[in-house]
Design a protein around this motif. Structure first.
Motif, PDB file in Angstrom:
ATOM      1  N   ARG A   1      42.549 -86.747  49.629  1.00  0.00           N
ATOM      2  CA  ARG A   1      43.135 -86.214  48.401  1.00  0.00           C
ATOM      3  C   ARG A   1      44.648 -86.111  48.554  1.00  0.00           C
ATOM      4  O   ARG A   1      45.139 -85.473  49.488  1.00  0.00           O
TER       5      ARG A   1
ATOM      6  N   LYS B   1      41.500 -95.612  43.717  1.00  0.00           N
ATOM      7  CA  LYS B   1      40.830 -94.316  43.713  1.00  0.00           C
ATOM      8  C   LYS B   1      39.479 -94.393  44.438  1.00  0.00           C
ATOM      9  O   LYS B   1      38.836 -95.443  44.470  1.00  0.00           O
TER      10      LYS B   1
ATOM     11  N   ARG C   1      37.445 -90.904  51.909  1.00  0.00           N
ATOM     12  CA  ARG C   1      38.435 -90.607  50.868  1.00  0.00           C
ATOM     13  C   ARG C   1      39.421 -89.550  51.360  1.00  0.00           C
ATOM     14  O   ARG C   1      39.165 -88.832  52.325  1.00  0.00           O
TER      15      ARG C   1
ATOM     16  N   THR D   1      49.863 -88.245  43.437  1.00  0.00           N
ATOM     17  CA  THR D   1      50.331 -89.542  42.980  1.00  0.00           C
ATOM     18  C   THR D   1      51.079 -89.372  41.664  1.00  0.00           C
ATOM     19  O   THR D   1      50.862 -88.392  40.939  1.00  0.00           O
TER      20      THR D   1
ATOM     21  N   GLU E   1      51.835 -90.572  37.906  1.00  0.00           N
ATOM     22  CA  GLU E   1      51.215 -91.304  36.802  1.00  0.00           C
ATOM     23  C   GLU E   1      52.105 -91.197  35.576  1.00  0.00           C
ATOM     24  O   GLU E   1      52.793 -90.195  35.371  1.00  0.00           O
TER      25      GLU E   1
ATOM     26  N   THR F   1      35.570 -93.913  45.015  1.00  0.00           N
ATOM     27  CA  THR F   1      34.403 -93.964  44.129  1.00  0.00           C
ATOM     28  C   THR F   1      33.220 -93.187  44.701  1.00  0.00           C
ATOM     29  O   THR F   1      32.171 -93.115  44.084  1.00  0.00           O
TER      30      THR F   1
ATOM     31  N   GLN G   1      44.764 -86.568  43.297  1.00  0.00           N
ATOM     32  CA  GLN G   1      43.536 -87.336  43.124  1.00  0.00           C
ATOM     33  C   GLN G   1      42.970 -87.768  44.474  1.00  0.00           C
ATOM     34  O   GLN G   1      43.669 -87.741  45.483  1.00  0.00           O
ATOM     35  N   TYR G   2      41.692 -88.187  44.439  1.00  0.00           N
ATOM     36  CA  TYR G   2      41.054 -88.706  45.654  1.00  0.00           C
ATOM     37  C   TYR G   2      41.251 -90.219  45.722  1.00  0.00           C
ATOM     38  O   TYR G   2      41.001 -90.936  44.747  1.00  0.00           O
ATOM     39  N   PHE G   3      41.701 -90.682  46.883  1.00  0.00           N
ATOM     40  CA  PHE G   3      41.925 -92.106  47.087  1.00  0.00           C
ATOM     41  C   PHE G   3      41.007 -92.646  48.179  1.00  0.00           C
ATOM     42  O   PHE G   3      40.623 -91.921  49.096  1.00  0.00           O
TER      43      PHE G   3
END
Length: 201
Positions: A110, A101, A108, A113, A115, A103, A126-128
């Motif tokens: 988006r 992910k 980054r 994903t 889970e 930070t 999510q942002y990776f």
């Protein structure tokens, strides 16, 4: 005397113009050099084979093993199973092999994903983190296992104590690396199937 002073004045102006031109030229050169020195993000084929993927990252995984004592087989198996062996968009386009992910707001992307939440597999956005290369991704992953997070620096201490890849796989699950309850078994299966243990030193 007047003629001599004019002559020297002309020479002085010529030197000043020459220095100015050289300064501009040097500035342009340095600017172009700094631009060309900026690293370009690697891109990979989305059709890479499992064997090609393994051969590409194995030497890097072995370097990280020497540095942090994490089995290379575990690093390769994690990278492979989490990136569909380099074929996920996050892997081949953004060089993130482990789904780490972001930070910060820089570098980054988006994406969706999967889970495992309360026993159910759900898709979340999510942002990776985005990396310049697969090597950078592998290094970030090894550093995460070795140093943990700011809040939990020793969160993966059991992984570092593991004597072999089986122990390391179960330690990753025990220490909460992934939400998948079958995570350790998947890693061990991949290591045996592709004989990744041969890369352990």
């Amino acid at each position: 005397m007047k003629i001599k002073s004019k002559k020297w004045a002309g020479i002085g102006i010529g030197i000043a113009v020459l220095c100015f031109a050289l300064a501009i030229g040097l500035g342009i050169y340095l600017h172009s050099t700094s631009q060309s020195a900026k690293p370009q993000r690697e891109t990979h084929s989305s059709k890479i084979t499992v064997n090609q993927f393994i051969k590409t990252i194995a030497p890097i995984a072995q370097k990280e093993q020497k540095k942090y004592h994490i089995p290379a087989s575990i690093i390769i198996a994690q990278a492979g199973t989490e990136s569909n062996w380099g074929r996920s968009k996050l892997a081949y386009k953004y060089n993130n092999l482990f789904g780490i992910k972001a930070t910060s707001k820089k570098n980054r992307v988006r994406m969706y994903t999967k889970e495992n939440i309360n026993g159910k597999t759900v898709e979340v956005k999510q942002y990776f983190a985005v990396y310049d290369s697969w090597e950078a991704s592998l290094k970030a992953h090894a550093e995460l296992l070795a140093h943990g997070t700011k809040a939990k620096p020793n969160v993966f201490k059991d992984v570092l104590k593991a004597k072999n890849y089986q122990e390391a796989a179960w330690a990753l699950q025990k220490d909460g690396y992934a939400t998948d309850p079958n995570y350790a078994n998947e890693l061990i299966y991949a290591i045996k199937k592709f004989k990744l243990y041969k890369y352990d030193q």
